[in-house]
Design a protein around this motif. Structure first.
Motif, PDB file in Angstrom:
ATOM      1  N   SER A 165     137.689  48.789 189.800  1.00  0.00           N
ATOM      2  CA  SER A 165     137.961  50.227 189.875  1.00  0.00           C
ATOM      3  C   SER A 165     138.350  50.680 191.276  1.00  0.00           C
ATOM      4  O   SER A 165     139.315  51.435 191.445  1.00  0.00           O
ATOM      5  CB  SER A 165     136.731  51.023 189.474  1.00  0.00           C
ATOM      6  N   ASP A 166     137.580  50.245 192.290  1.00  0.00           N
ATOM      7  CA  ASP A 166     137.844  50.734 193.654  1.00  0.00           C
ATOM      8  C   ASP A 166     139.239  50.333 194.102  1.00  0.00           C
ATOM      9  O   ASP A 166     139.953  51.113 194.730  1.00  0.00           O
ATOM     10  CB  ASP A 166     136.807  50.167 194.640  1.00  0.00           C
ATOM     11  N   ASP A 167     139.617  49.090 193.770  1.00  0.00           N
ATOM     12  CA  ASP A 167     140.940  48.611 194.181  1.00  0.00           C
ATOM     13  C   ASP A 167     142.036  49.426 193.483  1.00  0.00           C
ATOM     14  O   ASP A 167     142.998  49.861 194.109  1.00  0.00           O
ATOM     15  CB  ASP A 167     141.080  47.119 193.837  1.00  0.00           C
ATOM     16  N   LEU A 168     141.854  49.655 192.181  1.00  0.00           N
ATOM     17  CA  LEU A 168     142.854  50.420 191.422  1.00  0.00           C
ATOM     18  C   LEU A 168     142.982  51.840 191.969  1.00  0.00           C
ATOM     19  O   LEU A 168     144.079  52.354 192.185  1.00  0.00           O
ATOM     20  CB  LEU A 168     142.469  50.436 189.937  1.00  0.00           C
ATOM     21  N   ARG A 169     141.829  52.480 192.202  1.00  0.00           N
ATOM     22  CA  ARG A 169     141.848  53.863 192.713  1.00  0.00           C
ATOM     23  C   ARG A 169     142.500  53.947 194.083  1.00  0.00           C
ATOM     24  O   ARG A 169     143.274  54.853 194.363  1.00  0.00           O
ATOM     25  CB  ARG A 169     140.423  54.402 192.830  1.00  0.00           C
ATOM     26  N   ALA A 170     142.181  52.975 194.943  1.00  0.00           N
ATOM     27  CA  ALA A 170     142.744  52.994 196.298  1.00  0.00           C
ATOM     28  C   ALA A 170     144.269  52.852 196.236  1.00  0.00           C
ATOM     29  O   ALA A 170     145.003  53.560 196.920  1.00  0.00           O
ATOM     30  CB  ALA A 170     142.136  51.871 197.132  1.00  0.00           C
ATOM     31  N   ARG A 171     144.744  51.933 195.381  1.00  0.00           N
ATOM     32  CA  ARG A 171     146.205  51.732 195.296  1.00  0.00           C
ATOM     33  C   ARG A 171     146.896  52.922 194.639  1.00  0.00           C
ATOM     34  O   ARG A 171     147.979  53.343 195.074  1.00  0.00           O
ATOM     35  CB  ARG A 171     146.527  50.448 194.539  1.00  0.00           C
ATOM     36  N   ALA A 172     146.256  53.472 193.593  1.00  0.00           N
ATOM     37  CA  ALA A 172     146.857  54.646 192.936  1.00  0.00           C
ATOM     38  C   ALA A 172     146.950  55.796 193.942  1.00  0.00           C
ATOM     39  O   ALA A 172     147.972  56.493 194.017  1.00  0.00           O
ATOM     40  CB  ALA A 172     146.012  55.052 191.726  1.00  0.00           C
ATOM     41  N   GLY A 173     145.889  55.967 194.749  1.00  0.00           N
ATOM     42  CA  GLY A 173     145.871  57.028 195.757  1.00  0.00           C
ATOM     43  C   GLY A 173     146.952  56.813 196.806  1.00  0.00           C
ATOM     44  O   GLY A 173     147.692  57.746 197.143  1.00  0.00           O
ATOM     45  N   SER A 174     147.065  55.577 197.318  1.00  0.00           N
ATOM     46  CA  SER A 174     148.088  55.393 198.368  1.00  0.00           C
ATOM     47  C   SER A 174     149.495  55.499 197.797  1.00  0.00           C
ATOM     48  O   SER A 174     150.412  55.954 198.484  1.00  0.00           O
ATOM     49  CB  SER A 174     147.918  54.104 199.182  1.00  0.00           C
ATOM     50  N   LEU A 175     149.670  55.124 196.532  1.00  0.00           N
ATOM     51  CA  LEU A 175     150.991  55.290 195.914  1.00  0.00           C
ATOM     52  C   LEU A 175     151.346  56.777 195.793  1.00  0.00           C
ATOM     53  O   LEU A 175     152.443  57.185 196.163  1.00  0.00           O
ATOM     54  CB  LEU A 175     151.006  54.635 194.527  1.00  0.00           C
ATOM     55  N   ALA A 176     150.408  57.557 195.278  1.00  0.00           N
ATOM     56  CA  ALA A 176     150.673  58.996 195.097  1.00  0.00           C
ATOM     57  C   ALA A 176     150.948  59.648 196.451  1.00  0.00           C
ATOM     58  O   ALA A 176     151.857  60.465 196.591  1.00  0.00           O
ATOM     59  CB  ALA A 176     149.490  59.658 194.394  1.00  0.00           C
TER      60      ALA A 176
END
Ligand SMILES: [Zn+2]
Ligand SMILES: [Zn+2]
Length: 294
Positions: free
Chosen positions: A95-106
């Motif tokens: 989860s943390d990895d997915l959230r971090a990448r989704a956040g930096s993409l957005a």
């Protein structure tokens, strides 16, 4: 200028660290620069893709254990079941990895896509939940993501892309591990041996031009056949036709199957495309979508 502009946006010191941390990302950015020089009409798209690649793939991928024992996975492959669906336990999503990448993409996309601001806000407020979206995407229910996104005023296509790109690094790490335990010849399906999806691209690899199919969801690669449709299994060569843009036939081609109308782009490569290289190849072959078969 697109990709070059995006690369300059990275601080010089982090750029050099980042080349050490991810040589495949750096190589993909160089390929993007080359693509742009050869086809200036792709400049804007290449610039956006460079931004996306840096945001999605710069951070190293955490260690994630496989969800099932190797013996069970081999048994599943033998029975025609893709690895991610083997066993009782669902595939673990970090989860943390997915959230971090989704956040930096957005965050990174805000400058180039007006739809990114509402997405970033929803992510920051916890209204958009990438974990839930990941579960739906992996279960083959992307329409749930679309409905959720619409309720939050987010472009559904952008929400799907964020989930795909945010998950790709960890799914690709899974695929790399799975490739080391998958016995050769055990998987003859046209669908992905790991996630079960259809191939997004075919590679015609090396001097022998061996055919490999690649998955756009988990980056798996598995041996294919030149004269077999991965979508329906058609093996009659007269029903599998090629098209290409004049002058590009050695590099990019499109096959279409007369039996199922399935279309697959084929790119010539020396070896397996890296994860970011796969996305560069998708952009480089996007124009083949416009080719019509009669
Ligand atoms: Zn896959
Ligand atoms: Zn077919």
């Amino acid at each position: 200028m697109g990709a070059r502009v995006a690369r300059r946006d990275v601080e010089p010191e982090s750029r050099s660290r980042f080349a050490d941390a991810s040589p495949t990302l750096d190589a993909a950015l160089v390929d993007l620069d080359r693509l742009m020089a050869a086809r200036p009409e792709l400049s804007a798209a290449a610039g956006s893709l460079a931004t996306v690649l840096i945001a999605a793939f710069r951070a190293p991928v955490p260690e994630i254990a496989l969800h099932a024992e190797p013996e069970l996975l081999v048994e599943a492959w033998r029975a025609g079941v893709p690895a991610f669906h083997a066993g009782e336990a669902p595939l673990g999503v970090h989860s943390d990895d997915l959230r971090a990448r989704a956040g930096s993409l957005a965050e990174a996309l805000r400058a180039i896509n007006p739809g990114a601001a509402p997405l970033l806000k929803a992510l920051q407020k916890g209204q958009a939940n990438p974990d839930t979206w990941a579960v739906e995407a992996l279960a083959g229910r992307p329409e749930v993501i679309d409905a959720d996104a619409c309720n939050l005023g987010i472009d559904p296509a952008l929400a799907r892309s964020i989930v795909r790109l945010g998950l790709l690094p960890q799914l690709s790490a899974h695929s790399e591990k799975l490739a080391t335990i998958r016995p050769s010849g055990i998987w003859s399906g046209g669908n992905c041996p790991n996630c079960g999806g259809a191939p997004t691209l075919a590679e015609s690899r090396g001097l022998e031009q061996r055919r490999y199919w690649r998955c756009g969801v988990c980056a798996a690669d598995w041996p294919g056949e030149r004269v077999r449709c991965p979508f329906c299994g058609e093996t009659d060569h007269s029903r599998l036709r090629y098209r290409f843009v004049e002058g590009e036939q050695d590099r990019y081609r499109l096959t279409v199957c007369d039996a199922c109308r399935g279309r697959l782009k084929v790119t010539s490569t020396l070896g397996p495309l890296s994860l970011p290289g796969l996305l560069v190849a998708e952009l480089a072959t996007a124009h083949l979508d416009g080719i019509h078969f009669v």
